[in-house]
Motif scaffolding. Structure first.
Motif, mmCIF file in Angstrom:
data_model
loop_
_atom_site.group_PDB
_atom_site.id
_atom_site.type_symbol
_atom_site.label_atom_id
_atom_site.label_comp_id
_atom_site.label_asym_id
_atom_site.label_seq_id
_atom_site.Cartn_x
_atom_site.Cartn_y
_atom_site.Cartn_z
ATOM 1 N N GLN A 113 -7.372 -5.575 8.715
ATOM 2 C CA GLN A 113 -8.785 -4.834 8.680
ATOM 3 C C GLN A 113 -8.496 -2.793 8.395
ATOM 4 O O GLN A 113 -9.210 -2.182 7.419
ATOM 5 C CB GLN A 113 -9.829 -5.404 9.323
ATOM 6 C CG GLN A 113 -9.749 -6.727 8.554
ATOM 7 C CD GLN A 113 -10.783 -7.018 10.092
ATOM 8 O OE1 GLN A 113 -10.904 -6.814 11.487
ATOM 9 N NE2 GLN A 113 -11.108 -8.319 10.418
ATOM 10 N N SER A 114 -7.714 -2.398 9.755
ATOM 11 C CA SER A 114 -8.056 -1.132 9.657
ATOM 12 C C SER A 114 -6.910 -0.516 8.431
ATOM 13 O O SER A 114 -7.095 0.379 7.758
ATOM 14 C CB SER A 114 -6.659 -1.035 10.774
ATOM 15 O OG SER A 114 -7.466 -1.286 11.804
ATOM 16 N N GLU A 115 -6.314 -0.960 7.860
ATOM 17 C CA GLU A 115 -5.165 -0.641 7.070
ATOM 18 C C GLU A 115 -6.158 -1.042 5.720
ATOM 19 O O GLU A 115 -6.102 0.157 5.280
ATOM 20 C CB GLU A 115 -4.144 -1.441 7.106
ATOM 21 C CG GLU A 115 -2.705 -1.261 5.857
ATOM 22 C CD GLU A 115 -2.387 0.359 6.268
ATOM 23 O OE1 GLU A 115 -1.639 0.464 5.455
ATOM 24 O OE2 GLU A 115 -2.026 -0.070 7.387
ATOM 25 N N MET A 116 -6.783 -1.714 5.206
ATOM 26 C CA MET A 116 -7.619 -1.934 4.044
ATOM 27 C C MET A 116 -8.686 -1.070 4.495
ATOM 28 O O MET A 116 -9.248 -0.853 2.967
ATOM 29 C CB MET A 116 -8.624 -3.627 4.246
ATOM 30 C CG MET A 116 -7.178 -4.751 4.242
ATOM 31 S SD MET A 116 -8.850 -6.257 4.395
ATOM 32 C CE MET A 116 -9.319 -6.047 2.530
ATOM 33 N N LEU A 128 -6.843 2.357 3.150
ATOM 34 C CA LEU A 128 -6.561 2.365 1.409
ATOM 35 C C LEU A 128 -7.541 2.300 0.603
ATOM 36 O O LEU A 128 -7.592 2.259 -0.469
ATOM 37 C CB LEU A 128 -5.363 1.259 1.549
ATOM 38 C CG LEU A 128 -4.922 1.092 1.788
ATOM 39 C CD1 LEU A 128 -3.364 -0.585 1.316
ATOM 40 C CD2 LEU A 128 -3.871 2.050 1.283
ATOM 41 N N GLY A 129 -8.996 2.076 1.765
ATOM 42 C CA GLY A 129 -10.482 2.606 0.713
ATOM 43 C C GLY A 129 -10.703 1.161 0.197
ATOM 44 O O GLY A 129 -11.195 0.908 -1.081
ATOM 45 N N CYS A 130 -10.370 -0.305 0.674
ATOM 46 C CA CYS A 130 -10.476 -1.357 0.024
ATOM 47 C C CYS A 130 -11.774 -1.831 0.133
ATOM 48 O O CYS A 130 -12.266 -1.279 1.005
ATOM 49 C CB CYS A 130 -9.620 -2.323 0.520
ATOM 50 S SG CYS A 130 -8.132 -2.176 0.218
ATOM 51 N N ASN A 131 -12.858 -2.401 -1.426
ATOM 52 C CA ASN A 131 -13.058 -2.947 -1.359
ATOM 53 C C ASN A 131 -13.797 -4.289 -0.868
ATOM 54 O O ASN A 131 -13.110 -4.902 -0.478
ATOM 55 C CB ASN A 131 -14.404 -2.838 -2.786
ATOM 56 C CG ASN A 131 -13.472 -1.685 -3.678
ATOM 57 O OD1 ASN A 131 -14.097 -0.302 -2.295
ATOM 58 N ND2 ASN A 131 -14.041 -1.601 -4.604
ATOM 59 N N GLY A 153 0.959 -0.607 -0.154
ATOM 60 C CA GLY A 153 0.584 -0.033 0.035
ATOM 61 C C GLY A 153 0.584 1.287 0.187
ATOM 62 O O GLY A 153 0.442 2.273 -0.946
ATOM 63 N N ARG A 154 1.702 1.216 1.063
ATOM 64 C CA ARG A 154 2.543 2.599 1.012
ATOM 65 C C ARG A 154 3.903 3.007 -0.295
ATOM 66 O O ARG A 154 3.809 3.749 -0.795
ATOM 67 C CB ARG A 154 3.652 2.597 1.825
ATOM 68 C CG ARG A 154 3.223 2.430 3.313
ATOM 69 C CD ARG A 154 4.378 2.390 4.133
ATOM 70 N NE ARG A 154 4.899 1.153 4.742
ATOM 71 C CZ ARG A 154 4.912 0.825 5.649
ATOM 72 N NH1 ARG A 154 4.054 0.052 5.828
ATOM 73 N NH2 ARG A 154 5.846 -0.622 5.754
ATOM 74 N N SER A 178 -4.324 -2.087 -5.646
ATOM 75 C CA SER A 178 -4.817 -3.347 -6.011
ATOM 76 C C SER A 178 -4.137 -4.847 -4.454
ATOM 77 O O SER A 178 -4.782 -5.411 -4.177
ATOM 78 C CB SER A 178 -5.026 -3.641 -7.363
ATOM 79 O OG SER A 178 -5.219 -4.744 -7.184
ATOM 80 N N GLN A 179 -2.878 -4.846 -5.496
ATOM 81 C CA GLN A 179 -2.111 -5.869 -4.255
ATOM 82 C C GLN A 179 -2.702 -5.892 -3.011
ATOM 83 O O GLN A 179 -2.326 -6.684 -2.202
ATOM 84 C CB GLN A 179 -1.171 -6.399 -4.770
ATOM 85 C CG GLN A 179 -1.345 -6.459 -6.243
ATOM 86 C CD GLN A 179 0.466 -6.963 -7.041
ATOM 87 O OE1 GLN A 179 1.387 -7.712 -5.981
ATOM 88 N NE2 GLN A 179 0.617 -7.150 -8.400
ATOM 89 N N ALA A 180 -2.181 -4.542 -2.237
ATOM 90 C CA ALA A 180 -2.628 -4.475 -1.167
ATOM 91 C C ALA A 180 -3.936 -5.185 -1.059
ATOM 92 O O ALA A 180 -3.977 -5.625 1.038
ATOM 93 C CB ALA A 180 -2.094 -3.117 -0.962
ATOM 94 N N CYS A 181 -4.683 -4.842 -1.262
ATOM 95 C CA CYS A 181 -6.410 -4.650 -0.898
ATOM 96 C C CYS A 181 -6.306 -6.875 -0.477
ATOM 97 O O CYS A 181 -6.776 -7.111 0.458
ATOM 98 C CB CYS A 181 -7.787 -4.032 -1.598
ATOM 99 S SG CYS A 181 -7.015 -2.130 -1.457
#
Length: 281
Positions: free
Chosen positions: A272-275, A278-281, A243-244, A249-252
């Motif tokens: 979950q907090s990191e997702m 990042l705005g992961c769906n 993500g950084r 996409s791969q981070a999520c």
């Protein structure tokens, strides 16, 4: 098992020289007949040696659109190769037993044909390829090893080197810690502490701001032990590092795998907090 041993053992199974003459009565064979059989076997050895030579580039491919898919592909390939190795090992064991018996039969028949040979004094046939379980020369006693908490013995100095690197990491001497963990990986390949060492090296590299190399260290930790105690944290740290690096996409996908693979692990909530961040769906 050395190449020559396997090639010779396989020859004893495939070669048809002995089986073709097995129906002949022993008193009808001459010494020349037996030598001819050995000559035929030698030809078979040379032919089969060619079968142990590679014919081109390896076809193994670690395909996948994400890091985890490529890791899964590598794991699947390793499992396939392990199965093939076990099958080959069983086949070679059978070949060695059969070949050793055939050699003993040849020694018996040669003794019958030679004058002055006492069958009762014939030694036991040596194991085809040598006895790999018993060294010819007694090995020196190993130096005392430091037992790990889990019961696995470590090499002399291994725990001390790991602790020195960890001490540098805890002191936030990240450059020194990264250097020591890298040296540890080089000095002790296959160490039971390898997964933790890669994870800690990633943390040290993160402290230095080298996110790309940190991500590689986290991936190495997860690949080294994808089901052990360090795996959830390594997978979470890998996803966060991706993500950084802007690989959202791969981070999520990677962060989502933490909860899927390791439900109940401490790293799940952090993933979950990191997702969410990042705005992961």
């Amino acid at each position: 098992m050395r190449f020559g041993v396997i090639a010779f053992a396989a020859t004893m199974l495939v070669g048809s020289g002995l089986s073709g003459t097995g129906a002949l009565a022993q008193d009808q064979q001459t010494l020349a007949d037996i030598r001819q059989e050995l000559t035929v076997l030698n030809v078979e050895i040379q032919r089969l040696k060619r079968e142990f030579s590679t014919t081109g580039a390896p076809q193994t491919q670690a395909s996948g659109s994400t890091v985890l898919e490529r890791v899964d592909a590598i794991e699947a390939e390793l499992q396939r190769l392990t199965r093939l190795t076990e099958q080959l090992n069983q086949r070679v064991d059978g070949i060695v037993k059969d070949g050793t018996n055939r050699i003993g039969d040849l020694q018996f028949r040669l003794c019958e044909l030679e004058s002055g040979c006492d069958i009762a004094t014939l030694p036991d046939s040596p194991t085809l390829g040598g006895d790999v379980t018993t060294p010819l020369v007694a090995a020196p006693a190993p130096e005392p090893a430091t037992p790990e908490a889990g019961g696995t013995e470590l090499a002399v100095g291994e725990q001390a080197d790991f602790d020195a690197a960890t001490k540098a990491l805890e002191a936030e001497d990240y450059a020194r810690a990264a250097e020591l963990y890298t040296a540890f990986d080089t000095s002790y390949p296959g160490s039971p502490l390898a997964a933790q060492a890669h994870l800690n090296r990633g943390r040290a590299l993160d402290g230095l701001g080298d996110t790309r190399e940190a991500a590689r260290a986290y991936l190495a930790s997860f690949t080294n032990d994808s089901a052990g105690g360090t795996a959830p944290e390594a997978l979470y740290q890998l996803g966060a590092a991706l993500g950084r690096l802007g690989q959202n996409s791969q981070a999520c996908v990677t962060l989502g795998e933490v909860g899927t693979r390791f439900p109940g692990a401490d790293a799940v909530s952090a993933a979950q907090s990191e997702m969410t961040a990042l705005g992961c769906n």
